[in-house]
Design an enzyme around this catalytic site. Structure first.
Site, PDB file in Angstrom:
ATOM      1  N   GLU A  64       0.818  -1.217   0.000  1.00  0.00           N
ATOM      2  CA  GLU A  64       0.000   0.000   0.000  1.00  0.00           C
ATOM      3  C   GLU A  64       0.857   1.274   0.000  1.00  0.00           C
ATOM      4  O   GLU A  64       0.584   2.229   0.726  1.00  0.00           O
ATOM      5  CB  GLU A  64      -0.961  -0.005   1.199  1.00  0.00           C
ATOM      6  CG  GLU A  64      -1.937  -1.168   1.192  1.00  0.00           C
ATOM      7  CD  GLU A  64      -2.951  -1.111   2.325  1.00  0.00           C
ATOM      8  OE1 GLU A  64      -4.059  -1.602   2.142  1.00  0.00           O
ATOM      9  OE2 GLU A  64      -2.621  -0.548   3.382  1.00  0.00           O
TER      10      GLU A  64
ATOM     11  N   GLU B 221      -6.884  -7.679  -0.665  1.00  0.00           N
ATOM     12  CA  GLU B 221      -7.456  -7.564   0.680  1.00  0.00           C
ATOM     13  C   GLU B 221      -8.923  -7.187   0.597  1.00  0.00           C
ATOM     14  O   GLU B 221      -9.262  -6.058   0.253  1.00  0.00           O
ATOM     15  CB  GLU B 221      -6.705  -6.518   1.522  1.00  0.00           C
ATOM     16  CG  GLU B 221      -5.336  -6.940   1.991  1.00  0.00           C
ATOM     17  CD  GLU B 221      -4.730  -5.963   2.993  1.00  0.00           C
ATOM     18  OE1 GLU B 221      -5.501  -5.131   3.542  1.00  0.00           O
ATOM     19  OE2 GLU B 221      -3.514  -6.026   3.217  1.00  0.00           O
TER      20      GLU B 221
END
Length: 698
Positions: free
Chosen positions: A189, A294
């Site tokens: 991320e 995710e």
């Protein structure tokens, strides 16, 4: 003249490529992972991938097999885990890969159960883990700045990443070596902080991607939430959309043509979030598949938080939406959260991690989430061919209603996702001439574009909230002839039947079915599971009671939801009685209790009854109508399944018939003289009798 030469050169080059592809087709498929714009391709096979995050340090090696087995039973075929740098190298140069930190053992445990692995090396992982996974000693390195184009940081990051990759290679754990690891992740991320580092952030992303690809794992690398994930040039044909000809000409290349060696180890950007089917803008290249690394099953908790919940219906909707929009891999974060032992949790994070995941902290299934997702995975697998090979189209069916259809022209391959995007109002929509009831914010899955097998809003049994087991509810869905449907899982069946004559109890013989539930006139008669056999090779129960109070004289509605696959054509409706009676008494059997009496305060024998006797008695004033089996000798078996042994007195049946036929009850002395004297010396004798009762004829 120049155009002609270029055309000739290009044609020759194309011919060489086609010949190479043809030659490859006749060779054994190379082990490893490749991809195109449709899906990952594992060992030459396209896959729909259902993944779940399970972190090895958050449980113990003793519980790993159970957790993985429950994940597999829940429909997963991939386990995802981070690599935790600070538990593996707590002191610089001193490594720990034992116990809960035995990464290799964890991956091999997953492999033993036939599942793939996604390895998120990071080495920054976040994961609500102390220091984001970085070891404390790293901050003491001179002139270091984390996660940017900083030489000291890049040196240590590359060193650890290379060590982990080499460890996996030594154990032959990458799919390219025949192992289970199909994807690796570098960084995590990063786009959330990239702008803070300006140009050094951009150059760091490129460096991280190139560094990872240079380790040559033979499987793709992913960067979650990273739209500028780099695409290192690995060959002339690095993009499937065009060929680079002479004079920098671009020639269109058919999208369905795939060369498995072109895209190994290229970086793929992926999505994290709750609704990636609608929020993900898609891969940054047309040759990359749509991956969801995710899908948050709830929210981790910090001290002071109320319980964090995400409904099974909302989670299922997000997954079905993602796959209906060209997605091919979803990962549940977390599938099993586990425990933050010691000081591993980051600031304020509770010791219990993601307890609202499908498997809770202790590894127990969290219902209805676990079961609802399991059924969703089964429904999506039924759509596999259409999703991976069909052409997608979108059809509007009304306000907030749409059908996303995958169909392979010229074949029967077709799957449809009927979506109601209204968050409050249910609707009825017509698709291909059939009406379907669509609950609010739900997706109905039709793996053949006809049969409704699953709706995301209905946690528990796929039709139950619609009450299609009732007369009025059964008209809300489309039904088709069940002929040829034997063996199909997740299928609803219905039929009508008349009540049997008489007043004897009624039952369904479901021996031909697998596992599921059955309703008669809207009454649930219970769960059946006849495919689960006992050690004797037979089901524990095959007859299921239908009280006569549930029945009408004619036109009774029978509805079944079959989960694993069965043959409904062989279901029979039977009446139950206890007209079969038996006796099994040996010559040395203890005399019947009626052989004794209390007289003058003492227990005394009744002389005429001291020998063992066989007693037969019909219920409900019925009489003995026939003797189905009789043997004095060494018979075998149990009532309903007697067989002759090696010794049998030939006149046994005649003796029993003479003593018992036409009577409500009878008694037969178990003695040699009763059946014609001694024979079969040396064998202890037993009398086995099976009789059939019935009503007297008027």
């Amino acid at each position: 003249m120049l155009r002609s030469r270029c055309g000739a050169v290009l044609l020759k080059f194309l011919c060489l490529v086609v010949l190479s592809a043809t030659a490859l087709a006749h060779k054994k498929v190379t082990k490893g992972v490749t991809y195109d714009g449709r899906s990952l391709i594992i060992n030459g096979r396209r896959e729909l991938l259902f993944s779940g995050s399970v972190h090895y340090p958050r449980s113990t090696p003793e519980t790993w097999p159970q957790i993985i087995a429950k994940a597999k039973h829940g429909g997963l075929n991939v386990i995802q885990t981070y690599v935790f740098w600070n538990v593996h190298e707590p002191v610089q140069g001193q490594f720990n890969f034992v116990g809960r930190n035995d990464l290799v053992k964890f991956i091999k445990t997953v492999w033993q159960q036939g599942l793939y692995v996604t390895l998120r090396i990071g080495p920054f992982i976040e994961a609500e883990w102390n220091f984001g996974g970085f070891p404390y000693w790293l901050k003491e390195v001179e002139n270091i700045t984390f996660r940017t184009d900083n030489p000291p940081f890049k040196y240590h990051m590359e060193k650890f990443t290379k060590m982990i990759v080499n460890m996996m290679k030594r154990e032959k754990l990458y799919a390219s070596q025949g192992g289970p690891i199909i994807l690796s992740q570098i960084e995590n991320e990063y786009n959330m902080i990239e702008l803070a580092f300006k140009e050094k952030g951009k150059s760091y992303v490129q460096w991280a991607g190139n560094m990872a690809v240079g380790l040559k794992t033979g499987v793709p690398w992913v960067m979650c939430k990273q739209n500028d994930a780099p695409d290192p040039v690995v060959s002339l044909l690095s993009s499937p959309s065009f060929l680079q000809g002479t004079n920098n000409q671009r020639v269109l290349w058919p999208k369905n043509v795939f060369f498995p060696f072109f895209f190994v180890s290229v970086k793929i950007n992926s999505c994290n979030g709750r609704n990636c089917g609608d929020t993900f803008v898609g891969p940054n290249r047309p040759n990359k598949p749509v991956l969801w690394t995710e899908n948050w099953t709830a929210q981790y908790r910090v001290f002071g938080d109320p319980p964090s919940q995400r409904s099974a219906e909302d989670l299922a909707f997000s997954v079905a939406r993602f796959f209906s929009k060209n997605g091919t891999l979803v990962n549940y974060y977390m599938y099993h959260g586990g425990t933050n032992f010691g000081r591993t949790a980051s600031s304020f994070v509770t010791t219990r991690y993601y307890d609202e995941a499908p498997l809770d902290e202790y590894g127990f299934q969290k219902e209805p989430k676990w079961g609802h997702l399991r059924d969703l995975h089964s429904a999506l697998r039924l759509c596999r061919k259409a999703l991976l090979w069909g052409l997608p189209t979108v059809h509007t069916m009304g306000k907030d209603l749409e059908a996303l259809v995958y169909e392979k022209p010229g074949t029967s391959v077709c799957a449809a996702f009927l979506t109601n995007n209204d968050t409050r109002v249910a609707a009825t929509a017509t698709f291909r001439g059939v009406e379907f009831y669509l609950p609010s914010r739900s997706i109905s899955i039709l793996p053949d574009c006809k049969t409704l097998v699953f709706n995301t809003q209905r946690a528990g049994v796929a039709g139950e909230s619609l009450r299609i087991y009732k007369q009025h509810g059964s008209h809300r869905v489309g039904w088709s002839n069940s002929k040829g449907s034997e063996g199909k899982p997740l299928t609803w069946y219905k039929r009508y039947f008349d009540a049997p004559h008489g007043n004897e109890p009624v039952a369904l013989d479901l021996s031909s079915m697998g596992k599921g539930q059955a309703w008669v006139n809207g009454e649930n008669i219970g769960r059946y599971w006849v495919s689960y056999l006992s050690p004797l090779g037979k089901p524990s129960q095959s007859m299921y009671h239908v009280p006569r109070a549930f029945l009408k004289p004619i036109g009774n509605l029978l509805v079944l939801f079959e989960e694993t696959g069965g043959n409904p054509e062989q279901i029979t409706i039977v009446t139950i009685n206890r007209d079969t009676i038996c006796s099994y008494i040996s010559e040395f059997h203890t005399p019947h209790v009626k052989s004794w009496e209390r007289k003058h305060g003492k227990i005394k024998a009744v002389a005429e009854m001291m020998k063992p006797h066989a007693h037969l008695k019909c219920p409900n004033h019925k009489i003995i109508k026939s003797i189905q089996f009789a043997s004095f000798g060494d018979p075998l078996g149990i009532c309903g399944n007697y067989t002759m042994g090696t010794c049998n007195y030939p006149g046994t049946k005649s003796v029993v018939e003479k003593a018992c036929l036409g009577k409500t009850s009878c008694t037969i002395p178990v003695m040699h003289d009763t059946f014609g004297g001694h024979t079969c010396s040396g064998i202890s004798k037993t009398l086995a009798v099976q009789a059939r009762c019935g009503r007297k004829k008027n």
